[in-house]
Each structure stands twice: as structure tokens, then as C-alpha cells.
Design a protein around this motif. Structure first.
Motif, short mmCIF file in Angstrom:
data_model
loop_
_atom_site.label_atom_id
_atom_site.label_comp_id
_atom_site.label_asym_id
_atom_site.label_seq_id
_atom_site.Cartn_x
_atom_site.Cartn_y
_atom_site.Cartn_z
N ILE A 31 58.58 0.72 -29.34
CA ILE A 31 59.77 1.46 -28.91
C ILE A 31 59.45 2.94 -28.76
O ILE A 31 59.87 3.57 -27.78
N LEU A 32 58.71 3.50 -29.71
CA LEU A 32 58.32 4.91 -29.61
C LEU A 32 57.46 5.17 -28.37
O LEU A 32 57.66 6.16 -27.66
N MET A 33 56.53 4.26 -28.11
CA MET A 33 55.68 4.42 -26.92
C MET A 33 56.51 4.30 -25.64
O MET A 33 56.28 5.05 -24.68
N LEU A 34 57.48 3.39 -25.62
CA LEU A 34 58.35 3.25 -24.46
C LEU A 34 59.17 4.51 -24.23
O LEU A 34 59.28 5.00 -23.10
N LEU A 35 59.72 5.08 -25.29
CA LEU A 35 60.51 6.31 -25.16
C LEU A 35 59.65 7.47 -24.65
O LEU A 35 60.10 8.28 -23.83
N LEU A 36 58.42 7.55 -25.12
CA LEU A 36 57.51 8.59 -24.63
C LEU A 36 57.16 8.38 -23.17
O LEU A 36 57.04 9.34 -22.40
N ASP A 37 57.00 7.12 -22.75
CA ASP A 37 56.72 6.82 -21.34
C ASP A 37 57.91 7.21 -20.46
O ASP A 37 57.72 7.78 -19.37
N VAL A 38 59.12 6.93 -20.92
CA VAL A 38 60.32 7.28 -20.15
C VAL A 38 60.45 8.79 -20.05
O VAL A 38 60.75 9.34 -18.98
N LEU A 39 60.20 9.50 -21.16
CA LEU A 39 60.26 10.96 -21.14
C LEU A 39 59.22 11.52 -20.17
O LEU A 39 59.50 12.45 -19.42
N TRP A 40 58.02 10.96 -20.19
CA TRP A 40 56.95 11.37 -19.27
C TRP A 40 57.42 11.22 -17.82
O TRP A 40 57.25 12.13 -17.01
N PHE A 41 58.03 10.07 -17.50
CA PHE A 41 58.53 9.82 -16.15
C PHE A 41 59.61 10.82 -15.76
O PHE A 41 59.61 11.35 -14.65
N PHE A 42 60.54 11.11 -16.66
CA PHE A 42 61.61 12.06 -16.36
C PHE A 42 61.05 13.46 -16.09
O PHE A 42 61.52 14.16 -15.19
N ILE A 43 60.08 13.88 -16.88
CA ILE A 43 59.49 15.21 -16.67
C ILE A 43 58.78 15.28 -15.32
O ILE A 43 58.94 16.24 -14.57
N ILE A 44 58.01 14.24 -14.99
CA ILE A 44 57.32 14.21 -13.69
C ILE A 44 58.33 14.22 -12.55
O ILE A 44 58.17 14.94 -11.56
N ALA A 45 59.39 13.41 -12.67
CA ALA A 45 60.42 13.36 -11.63
C ALA A 45 61.09 14.73 -11.49
O ALA A 45 61.38 15.18 -10.37
N HIS A 46 61.34 15.42 -12.60
CA HIS A 46 61.97 16.74 -12.56
C HIS A 46 61.07 17.76 -11.86
O HIS A 46 61.55 18.56 -11.05
N VAL A 47 59.79 17.71 -12.16
CA VAL A 47 58.84 18.65 -11.54
C VAL A 47 58.77 18.40 -10.03
O VAL A 47 58.85 19.34 -9.23
#
Length: 95
Positions: free
Chosen positions: A7-23
Motif C-alpha cells: 500500500i505504501l509503495m502504491l501511494l508513492l507511485d500515485v504521488l509520483w504520477f501526480f507530480i509528473i502530470a503536474h509538471v
């Protein structure tokens, strides 16, 4: 405990995706490929801002002013990756 690790790894993956999408969205908006007058684009942009601003704000306070270059997303990505490395190296604690 393995499920907690996943679950922690999934949340970090989702956060990574959101940051990339924002950039990427910020680049497209600045180069006028996307227009904030379009309702869908504006909703996605403001949603990402509301989600990521609490992460960026403390980083921006620490970083010096770079004259228009925002390095907070880069530092946040490095932080997310560092947390992933720490979790993977301590994975045996979750078993």
C-alpha cells in the motif's frame, strides 16, 4: 505486514504520477498548448495544485529563489524516490 508495504509503495507511485502530470501540465500551459479557460483543463490543474501545494510549500520555503524556475517538484520527486529506496531496503521489517 506485506500488504502495508504494498500500500505504501502504491501511494508513492500515485504521488509520483501526480507530480509528473503536474509538471507536464505546467509546461503545456506555459507554452500555451493547454488553455486554462477550458473547463476540464482548469479543473484538473486546480485539483493537482490543491493536492500538491501542501507538499511543495515547505520545499519552496527551504529552496532559494531561482528567478522563475520552480525546483520544488524536482525535490519532491527525489524525496519520493528516496522514500521508496528506504522502504525497499527495509522491506524485511514488513514481513
Amino acid at each position: 505486514m506485506q500488504s502495508l508495504f504494498q500500500i505504501l509503495m502504491l501511494l508513492l507511485d500515485v504521488l509520483w504520477f501526480f507530480i509528473i502530470a503536474h509538471v507536464i501540465m505546467s509546461w503545456l500551459i506555459n507554452f500555451q498548448v493547454l488553455n486554462l479557460h477550458q473547463q476540464l483543463v482548469a479543473q484538473i490543474w486546480y485539483g493537482l495544485n490543491r493536492l500538491l501545494e501542501p507538499i511543495y510549500r515547505p520545499i519552496r520555503r527551504i529552496l532559494p529563489d531561482m528567478a522563475g524556475i520552480d525546483l520544488a517538484p524536482l525535490v519532491a520527486l527525489i524525496g519520493v524516490y528516496a522514500i521508496r529506496i528506504i522502504l525497499v531496503n527495509n522491506m524485511m521489517a514488513f514481513y
